[in-house]
Design a protein around this motif. Structure first.
Motif, short mmCIF file in Angstrom:
data_model
loop_
_atom_site.label_atom_id
_atom_site.label_comp_id
_atom_site.label_asym_id
_atom_site.label_seq_id
_atom_site.Cartn_x
_atom_site.Cartn_y
_atom_site.Cartn_z
N LEU A 52 -21.51 -5.24 -12.35
CA LEU A 52 -21.70 -4.10 -11.06
C LEU A 52 -22.85 -3.35 -11.73
CD1 LEU A 52 -18.17 -2.72 -10.91
CD2 LEU A 52 -19.11 -4.63 -9.34
N ALA A 53 -23.54 -2.93 -10.73
CA ALA A 53 -24.65 -1.85 -11.01
C ALA A 53 -24.00 -0.60 -11.34
CB ALA A 53 -25.34 -1.64 -9.67
N VAL A 58 -19.55 14.28 -15.60
CA VAL A 58 -18.30 13.57 -15.94
C VAL A 58 -18.49 13.05 -17.32
CG1 VAL A 58 -16.85 11.61 -15.76
CG2 VAL A 58 -17.42 13.01 -13.73
N GLU A 59 -17.64 13.34 -18.32
CA GLU A 59 -17.81 12.54 -19.52
C GLU A 59 -17.00 11.69 -19.81
OE1 GLU A 59 -16.51 13.94 -24.07
OE2 GLU A 59 -16.91 15.54 -22.58
N LEU A 60 -17.65 10.25 -20.16
CA LEU A 60 -17.14 9.16 -20.41
C LEU A 60 -16.05 9.00 -21.37
CD1 LEU A 60 -19.71 6.37 -19.47
CD2 LEU A 60 -18.00 7.50 -18.06
N HIS A 96 -22.91 5.11 -16.06
CA HIS A 96 -24.04 5.68 -17.30
C HIS A 96 -24.10 4.25 -17.88
CE1 HIS A 96 -23.72 9.34 -15.77
NE2 HIS A 96 -22.24 9.76 -16.07
N ASN A 97 -24.20 3.10 -17.37
CA ASN A 97 -24.33 1.87 -18.25
C ASN A 97 -23.12 1.31 -19.12
OD1 ASN A 97 -26.83 1.19 -16.95
ND2 ASN A 97 -27.89 2.66 -18.03
N ARG A 98 -22.18 1.83 -18.90
CA ARG A 98 -20.74 1.69 -19.66
C ARG A 98 -19.77 1.34 -18.77
NH1 ARG A 98 -19.90 5.73 -24.52
NH2 ARG A 98 -18.92 3.72 -25.18
N THR A 99 -19.05 0.27 -18.95
CA THR A 99 -17.76 -0.26 -18.29
C THR A 99 -16.62 0.51 -18.66
OG1 THR A 99 -18.72 -2.46 -18.09
CG2 THR A 99 -16.58 -2.25 -17.50
N VAL A 100 -16.05 1.28 -17.32
CA VAL A 100 -14.81 1.79 -17.92
C VAL A 100 -13.45 1.47 -17.22
CG1 VAL A 100 -16.03 4.20 -18.37
CG2 VAL A 100 -15.34 3.54 -16.16
N LEU A 101 -12.59 1.19 -17.75
CA LEU A 101 -11.18 0.80 -17.34
C LEU A 101 -10.51 2.24 -16.70
CD1 LEU A 101 -9.85 -1.97 -16.74
CD2 LEU A 101 -8.53 -1.39 -18.78
N THR A 109 -4.29 7.57 -10.99
CA THR A 109 -4.88 8.98 -11.08
C THR A 109 -6.37 9.21 -11.27
OG1 THR A 109 -4.72 8.30 -13.65
CG2 THR A 109 -2.63 9.02 -12.64
N ARG A 110 -6.86 7.90 -11.11
CA ARG A 110 -8.28 7.88 -11.46
C ARG A 110 -8.81 8.36 -12.99
NH1 ARG A 110 -10.79 6.08 -6.83
NH2 ARG A 110 -12.84 6.77 -7.76
N LYS A 111 -8.05 8.31 -13.64
CA LYS A 111 -8.20 8.49 -15.07
C LYS A 111 -8.77 7.33 -15.97
CE LYS A 111 -5.66 12.68 -15.64
NZ LYS A 111 -4.49 13.49 -16.37
N ILE A 112 -9.91 7.69 -16.72
CA ILE A 112 -10.26 6.68 -17.50
C ILE A 112 -9.21 6.13 -18.75
CG2 ILE A 112 -12.21 5.83 -19.28
CD1 ILE A 112 -13.98 7.96 -17.68
N ILE A 113 -9.13 4.96 -18.80
CA ILE A 113 -7.95 4.89 -19.95
C ILE A 113 -8.55 3.72 -21.11
CG2 ILE A 113 -6.17 4.62 -18.35
CD1 ILE A 113 -6.13 1.54 -18.25
N LYS A 114 -9.92 3.38 -20.77
CA LYS A 114 -10.82 2.69 -21.79
C LYS A 114 -12.14 2.66 -21.38
CE LYS A 114 -10.88 -1.09 -24.93
NZ LYS A 114 -10.25 -2.26 -25.72
N VAL A 115 -12.93 2.96 -22.57
CA VAL A 115 -14.39 2.85 -22.31
C VAL A 115 -14.93 1.69 -23.36
CG1 VAL A 115 -16.49 4.02 -22.52
CG2 VAL A 115 -14.60 5.15 -21.99
#
Length: 99
Positions: free
Chosen positions: A45-46, A53-55, A81-86, A91-97
Motif C-alpha cells: 500500500l502507499a 499519531v505516534e506509531l 509513515h512508511n511502516r506497516t501497522v496491524l 477499536t482502531r488501535k494499533i496492535i503491532k508495528v
C-alpha cells in the motif's frame, strides 16, 4: 457498610485494570503473523501521513485512515509513515508495528 463499599470499590478498580491490560495485550500466533506478513508484502500500500499519531501499540488511528483487510484474519493493516501497522478494526488501535 463502609467496609463493604471499600471492598467493592477495590474489586472494581482491580477488574477494570485487568480489562485495560488485557485489551492492550494482543497475542498473534507465529503462524498467523507469517500469513499476515506474506500477504502485506504481496499487497503493498502507499504510505499515508497521519499527523499527531505516534506509531506504537495501543495508539488509535483516526476514522479517516482506510484500513485494508487481510483474508481470514480479524485484524486490518495500513502503512503509516512508511511502516506497516496491524490494527484492531473495532477499536482502531494499533496492535503491532512492523519494521
Amino acid at each position: 457498610m463502609r467496609m463493604h463499599f471499600t471492598a467493592a470499590a477495590a474489586s472494581f478498580l482491580l477488574l477494570a485494570g485487568v480489562g485495560v491490560a488485557a485489551a492492550q495485550d494482543v497475542v498473534i500466533a507465529p503462524e498467523q503473523d507469517t500469513v499476515i506478513q506474506e500477504y502485506v508484502h504481496k499487497q503493498p500500500l502507499a504510505s499515508v501521513e497521519v499527523p499527531g499519531v505516534e506509531l506504537s501499540v495501543g495508539a488509535a488511528l483516526p476514522d479517516t485512515v482506510e484500513l485494508r483487510e487481510v483474508p481470514n484474519v480479524k485484524y486490518r493493516y495500513v502503512v503509516v509513515h512508511n511502516r506497516t501497522v496491524l490494527v484492531d478494526p473495532g477499536t482502531r488501535k494499533i496492535i503491532k508495528v512492523y519494521n
